[in-house]
Design a protein around this motif. Structure first.
Motif: not given
Length: 320
Positions: A166-174, A213-218, A259-273
């Motif tokens: 592949y061109d890229y490999v991603m690790k992400t979580d369920d 660790g939510m998801g990264y690509v190399m 290296r590319y930082d994809l914040k804020p398009r990648m983020y944790d959902l807060n408690w208030g959703m």
């Protein structure tokens, strides 16, 4: 012992059974036993229609599928017992808009060694149904990603797909909702080598980012290096917070310079959703069904689905 010759009335009794076989059972024999699942998320051409008349039609020359501009393998690290979660994640991918034609994206759920007999049977059935399971080899000690599973996944990928990289490999979580079209849009203009991108994070003032660790690509060359880097094993650097350890591997070796930082398009959902973004690439921390439902609602996954009343839903057949 003599056998009685069947009478004509016996054949009449068998006739209704024959009709039931033709109507209900015979069509099912022609169906495929599995489904595509989410194993491959790409545009496919449908087969040519069959001609049922006797006119000779010249065959249309087959057109070769154009090679995609980029290819991506998405590995979702999960555990055998989380079947319900995987089914929700399958829906999250299957109900998204089609992947752009310039990209090919394969999605796999990643396990270590499935040793429990019950879990092994159920995971095998999942693979038969969906075709989206990857079980790693004995180098993987357990399902905890901080116990070496991430290293086993990345290093195994480079070996398993060496003939068709592949061109890229991603690790992400369920517990991550990944919007695939948004991600490949980010990747399209990025380098295909020495690349490392995701939710950038600094530790203790270190100017070198590692990816959350939510998801990264190399890129493929970086994954291949991981599979051959003896120093990772020599330092016992497969154990510990997996995202931090991946950053350490690359930083010490000078890898992943693009290296590319994809914040804020990648983020944790807060408690208030209430912090969803319309330009989301990935949102993390979807730890329960309520949070997954909130994500589906925000991104209009269920838009257009007509709600059925209970009377229509449960009383479609006439009562006996």
């Amino acid at each position: 012992m003599t056998m009685k010759t069947p009478s004509f009335s016996s054949y009449l009794l068998l006739a209704p059974l024959a009709i039931l076989f033709l109507v209900f059972l015979l069509p099912s024999l022609n169906r495929s036993s599995g489904s595509d699942g989410i194993g491959v998320l790409c545009n496919r051409r449908t087969g040519a229609a069959h001609h049922h008349h006797h006119t000779v039609v010249p065959p249309i020359p087959a057109q070769a599928e154009p090679e995609p501009e980029l290819s991506l393998l998405v590995g979702i690290l999960t555990m055998p017992k989380l079947r319900e979660r995987r089914d929700i994640v399958r829906l999250a991918y299957a109900l998204q808009p089609p992947v752009p034609a310039y990209a090919r994206v394969d999605v796999r759920f990643v396990f270590c060694r499935v040793t429990d007999p019950t879990e092994a049977t159920l995971v095998s059935l999942e693979e038969m149904q969906h075709g989206d399971i990857m079980v790693l080899d004995d180098s993987c000690a357990g399902e905890n990603m901080n116990d070496g599973k991430t290293y086993a996944y990345i290093s195994s990928v480079a070996r398993l797909f060496a003939a068709a990289p592949y061109d890229y490999v991603m690790k992400t979580d369920d517990d991550t909702y990944l919007r695939v079209a948004a991600l490949v849009g980010e990747l399209r203009g990025k380098p295909r080598d020495d690349a490392y991108l995701g939710y950038g994070y600094n530790m203790s003032g270190d100017p070198m980012l590692f990816m959350h660790g939510m998801g990264y690509v190399m890129s493929w060359d970086v994954a291949t290096w991981v599979s051959t880097a003896a120093e990772i094993l020599d330092r016992n650097d497969t154990l510990g917070p997996e995202d931090l350890m991946v950053g350490k591997w690359l930083n010490l070796a000078g890898k992943g310079k693009n290296r590319y930082d994809l914040k804020p398009r990648m983020y944790d959902l807060n408690w208030g959703m209430d912090n969803f973004r319309p330009d989301t690439v990935a949102v993390h921390m979807l730890k329960d069904n309520r949070r997954w439902a909130a994500a589906f609602n925000y991104f209009n996954v269920t838009a257009g689905i007509k709600q059925s009343s209970s009377s229509k839903l449960y009383h479609r057949l006439p009562l006996p």
